[in-house]
Design a protein around this motif. Structure first.
Motif, short mmCIF file in Angstrom:
data_model
loop_
_atom_site.label_atom_id
_atom_site.label_comp_id
_atom_site.label_asym_id
_atom_site.label_seq_id
_atom_site.Cartn_x
_atom_site.Cartn_y
_atom_site.Cartn_z
N ILE A 1 0.83 -1.20 0.00
CA ILE A 1 0.00 0.00 0.00
C ILE A 1 0.87 1.25 0.00
O ILE A 1 0.66 2.18 -0.79
N VAL A 2 1.83 1.28 0.90
CA VAL A 2 2.73 2.43 1.00
C VAL A 2 3.46 2.67 -0.33
O VAL A 2 3.55 3.80 -0.81
N ALA A 3 3.94 1.58 -0.94
CA ALA A 3 4.70 1.71 -2.18
C ALA A 3 3.82 2.14 -3.35
O ALA A 3 4.22 2.98 -4.17
N PHE A 4 2.61 1.58 -3.45
CA PHE A 4 1.70 1.99 -4.52
C PHE A 4 1.37 3.47 -4.41
O PHE A 4 1.44 4.21 -5.40
N ASN B 1 4.36 10.20 -6.85
CA ASN B 1 5.55 10.73 -7.51
C ASN B 1 5.27 11.24 -8.92
O ASN B 1 6.08 11.98 -9.49
N VAL B 2 4.14 10.84 -9.50
CA VAL B 2 3.73 11.41 -10.80
C VAL B 2 2.51 12.32 -10.63
O VAL B 2 1.83 12.66 -11.60
N HIS C 1 -1.20 -5.37 -11.25
CA HIS C 1 -1.92 -4.49 -10.33
C HIS C 1 -1.73 -3.03 -10.72
O HIS C 1 -2.68 -2.23 -10.66
N ILE C 2 -0.54 -2.65 -11.14
CA ILE C 2 -0.30 -1.28 -11.60
C ILE C 2 -1.23 -0.96 -12.76
O ILE C 2 -1.84 0.12 -12.82
N HIS C 3 -1.35 -1.87 -13.71
CA HIS C 3 -2.23 -1.66 -14.86
C HIS C 3 -3.69 -1.51 -14.41
O HIS C 3 -4.43 -0.68 -14.96
N LYS C 4 -4.10 -2.31 -13.42
CA LYS C 4 -5.46 -2.21 -12.92
C LYS C 4 -5.72 -0.82 -12.33
O LYS C 4 -6.76 -0.20 -12.57
N ILE C 5 -4.76 -0.35 -11.54
CA ILE C 5 -4.92 0.95 -10.90
C ILE C 5 -4.95 2.07 -11.93
O ILE C 5 -5.80 2.96 -11.89
N ILE C 6 -4.05 2.01 -12.88
CA ILE C 6 -3.93 3.11 -13.84
C ILE C 6 -5.13 3.17 -14.79
O ILE C 6 -5.39 4.19 -15.42
N ASP D 1 4.15 4.65 -19.35
CA ASP D 1 3.85 5.25 -18.04
C ASP D 1 3.68 4.15 -16.99
O ASP D 1 4.17 4.27 -15.86
N CYS D 2 2.99 3.08 -17.37
CA CYS D 2 2.81 1.94 -16.45
C CYS D 2 4.16 1.35 -16.07
O CYS D 2 4.40 1.04 -14.89
N ASP D 3 5.03 1.20 -17.06
CA ASP D 3 6.36 0.63 -16.80
C ASP D 3 7.14 1.52 -15.84
O ASP D 3 7.81 1.03 -14.92
#
Length: 265
Positions: free
Chosen positions: A23-26, A32-33, A53-58, A79-81
Motif C-alpha cells: 500500500i505504501v509503495a503503490f 511521484n507522478v 496491479h499497476i495496470h489495474k490501478i492506472i 507510463d505503467c512501466d
C-alpha cells in the motif's frame, strides 16, 4: 481426509500485518507522478502480481481522469512501466520493515512440521521481492518448500489457479482437493477455488481489513468486532470454505481436516 499440502500467501497472510508494505509503495509511486490513489482503490485488486496491479490501478476511471487533467493525455504502457519500476524500488527498500511473521504463525509452522504436512506459497511478489523477505522469514522459522510467482507460470497470476497448481506439482501433490489454500484477499480465495482446493480466509491483519496491528489494537472491542464482521462477509460472499479470525485458529482447523474418514459399514 489427509491434507497433502498447505499453500500460503505472503503479505497480509503470513507476514506484514495489514499488508501495509504494498500500500505504501503503490501510493508513493503514484504520488511521484502527481496522482493520489486511495487505499480502497489499491486493495480491491490485491493478490494480483504487482505489474498487473499497476495496470489495474492506472485504468481506474478516477485515475484516468486525474491523469488526463494533469497531462492532457491518457497514460500509456510506458507510463505503467515507469510507475512499476518506481513502485518496485520503493517496495524493495521497505520490505525488511514488514517481514515480521504474523501472530500465530509459530504454532502453524510447528503443526505442519509435527504432522509432516508440506507447505509452500504463491504470491504477487516477484523474485527480487521474495529474495528480501524469504531469509527474514526463514530466520523466524518459516521456510516454505516452494515459492511460486507469476513469472514461473508465464505471467498467469491470481485469480487463476496456475501458481497454486505449480506449487502443488512441485510438492508432488496428486489431489488438489486435499490442498488447503490460506490467504487474506478475495483473489487468494478465487485462486484456491479455481484449483478445487480448500480455501481459508484470514481476518485479522488481512488485506481486506487493512489495519496495522498497533492501530487495530487501539480500537474499542465493539469496533474490532464490526471490522471483523465486515471482512468475514466479504469472504462469505465469494464462498470461502473456512473463515478464521486469525492464524492462531489455523492449527485446530488443519487438525480437524486432517482426520481420517470413517467409512460406514
Amino acid at each position: 481426509m489427509t491434507i497433502q499440502a498447505v499453500i500460503f500467501d505472503w503479505a497480509g497472510t503470513t507476514i506484514d500485518y495489514g499488508s501495509r508494505a504494498p500500500i505504501v509503495a503503490f501510493q508513493q509511486a503514484f504520488a511521484n507522478v502527481g496522482i493520489d490513489i486511495t487505499e480502497a482503490e489499491i486493495r480491491q485488486d490485491m493478490g494480483l502480481d504487482k505489474y498487473t496491479h499497476i495496470h489495474k490501478i492506472i485504468n481506474l476511471p478516477s485515475v484516468q481522469n486525474d491523469w488526463q487533467a494533469r497531462f492532457q493525455v491518457l497514460p500509456t504502457s510506458d507510463d505503467c512501466d515507469h510507475i512499476f519500476m518506481d513502485f518496485k524500488a520503493i517496495l524493495l527498500a521497505s520490505l525488511t520493515e514488514f517481514a515480521q511473521l504474523k501472530p500465530g504463525m509459530a504454532a502453524v509452522i510447528d503443526f505442519l512440521n509435527d504432522n509432516q504436512i508440506a507447505y509452500g506459497s504463491t504470491t504477487g511478489y516477484d523474485e527480487e521481492m521474495l529474495a528480501i523477505v524469504q531469509p527474514i522469514a526463514a530466520s523466524q522459522g518459516y521456510r516454505p518448500t516452494v515459492n511460486i510467482t507469476s513469472a514461473q507460470t508465464n505471467g498467469i497470476g491470481r485469480p487463476a489457479s496456475a501458481m497454486l497448481e505449480l506449487a502443488c506439482d512441485r510438492l508432488e501433490v496428486t489431489d488438489y482437493a486435499n490442498v488447503v489454500k490460506v490467504g487474506d484477499s478475495i483473489n487468494d480465495i478465487l485462486e484456491g477455488q479455481n484449483a478445487d482446493a480448500i480455501t481459508v480466509g484470514i481476518i485479522d491483519g488481512s488485506n481486506l481489513m487493512g489495519w496495522s496491528e498497533s492501530d487495530f489494537n487501539t480500537l474499542a472491542p465493539v469496533e474490532q468486532t464490526k471490522l471483523r464482521a465486515k471482512v468475514a462477509a466479504q469472504y462469505e460472499a465469494v464462498g470461502a470454505d473456512h473463515i478464521l479470525q486469525s492464524m492462531v485458529e489455523l492449527p485446530a482447523l488443519l487438525a480437524s481436516l486432517n482426520q481420517p474418514v470413517t467409512e460406514l459399514p
